[in-house]
Design a protein around this motif. Structure first.
Motif, short mmCIF file in Angstrom:
data_model
loop_
_atom_site.label_atom_id
_atom_site.label_comp_id
_atom_site.label_asym_id
_atom_site.label_seq_id
_atom_site.Cartn_x
_atom_site.Cartn_y
_atom_site.Cartn_z
N CYS A 37 0.97 -1.26 0.03
CA CYS A 37 -0.15 -0.26 0.03
C CYS A 37 1.11 1.21 0.04
O CYS A 37 0.61 2.16 -0.69
CB CYS A 37 -0.88 0.03 1.22
N LEU A 38 1.98 1.26 0.60
CA LEU A 38 2.86 2.49 0.97
C LEU A 38 3.62 2.76 -0.37
O LEU A 38 3.88 3.75 -0.83
CB LEU A 38 3.81 2.33 1.94
N VAL A 39 4.14 1.52 -1.02
CA VAL A 39 4.83 1.75 -2.28
C VAL A 39 3.60 2.14 -3.52
O VAL A 39 4.20 2.96 -4.21
CB VAL A 39 5.07 0.27 -2.88
N ALA A 40 2.54 1.82 -3.41
CA ALA A 40 1.36 2.21 -4.35
C ALA A 40 1.32 3.86 -4.12
O ALA A 40 1.21 4.53 -5.12
CB ALA A 40 0.35 1.43 -4.08
N ILE A 41 1.18 4.16 -2.95
CA ILE A 41 0.90 5.74 -2.58
C ILE A 41 2.29 6.38 -3.24
O ILE A 41 2.01 7.67 -3.68
CB ILE A 41 0.63 5.77 -1.13
N GLU A 42 3.22 5.97 -2.82
CA GLU A 42 4.61 6.65 -3.03
C GLU A 42 4.77 6.64 -4.89
O GLU A 42 5.08 7.72 -5.36
CB GLU A 42 5.80 5.84 -2.65
N THR A 43 4.09 5.71 -5.53
CA THR A 43 4.46 5.63 -6.91
C THR A 43 3.49 6.50 -7.38
O THR A 43 3.88 7.28 -8.47
CB THR A 43 4.08 4.11 -7.34
N GLN A 44 2.13 6.69 -7.02
CA GLN A 44 1.44 7.64 -7.35
C GLN A 44 1.78 9.06 -7.20
O GLN A 44 1.83 9.94 -8.09
CB GLN A 44 -0.18 7.49 -6.71
N ARG A 45 2.52 9.20 -6.18
CA ARG A 45 2.84 10.31 -5.75
C ARG A 45 4.13 11.05 -6.94
O ARG A 45 4.07 12.07 -7.35
CB ARG A 45 3.48 10.40 -4.39
N VAL A 46 5.19 10.01 -7.05
CA VAL A 46 6.00 10.30 -8.29
C VAL A 46 5.53 10.52 -9.45
O VAL A 46 6.03 11.26 -10.13
CB VAL A 46 7.05 9.18 -8.19
N GLN A 47 4.69 9.93 -9.92
CA GLN A 47 3.90 9.77 -10.98
C GLN A 47 3.19 11.21 -11.51
O GLN A 47 3.19 12.03 -12.39
CB GLN A 47 3.05 8.71 -11.54
N ARG A 48 2.79 11.64 -10.20
CA ARG A 48 1.98 13.04 -10.26
C ARG A 48 2.84 14.05 -10.38
O ARG A 48 2.60 15.14 -10.87
CB ARG A 48 1.07 13.26 -8.93
N GLY A 49 4.27 14.03 -9.89
CA GLY A 49 5.19 15.18 -9.98
C GLY A 49 4.97 15.81 -8.63
O GLY A 49 4.48 15.62 -7.73
N PRO A 50 6.07 16.71 -8.44
CA PRO A 50 6.21 17.32 -7.10
C PRO A 50 5.00 18.33 -6.84
O PRO A 50 4.50 19.06 -7.99
CB PRO A 50 7.39 18.22 -7.24
#
Length: 98
Positions: free
Chosen positions: A79-92
């Motif tokens: 779950c944490l990896v999924a959230i982090e991956t989404q954050r990175v894909q969205r950009g800063p």
């Protein structure tokens, strides 16, 4: 900042136990409700039900690494990896871009 975390509804971190079949064996998985919500989102993105996603993930982990000593912890980390991956894909975000 602590207000954001302190104001979290106790319902979101209450435990929920679900019965599931992993490799033909019935078992129960106990996670906080917030993790079940994230797993639902991941499963939907994979066009699977949550039980099917978890069963598929468990089978793949067994094939790659062998027996998992704490599968529920593994699910939380997924779950944490999924959230982090989404954050990175969205950009800063605005605070990170400054």
């Amino acid at each position: 900042m602590c207000c954001l975390f302190a104001s979290q509804s106790p319902d979101s971190y209450a435990f929920e136990t679900r019965s599931i079949r992993l490799n033909g064996q019935s078992t129960s998985i106990r996670l906080e409700k917030v993790f079940w919500t994230i797993l639902q989102q991941i499963a939907a993105a994979e066009e699977m039900t949550v039980p099917r996603f978890i069963s598929t993930l468990h089978r793949e982990v067994l094939l790659q690494w062998g027996e998992v000593s704490n599968f529920t912890s593994h699910l939380r980390c997924i779950c944490l990896v999924a959230i982090e991956t989404q954050r990175v894909q969205r950009g800063p975000g605005p605070a990170e871009a400054a």
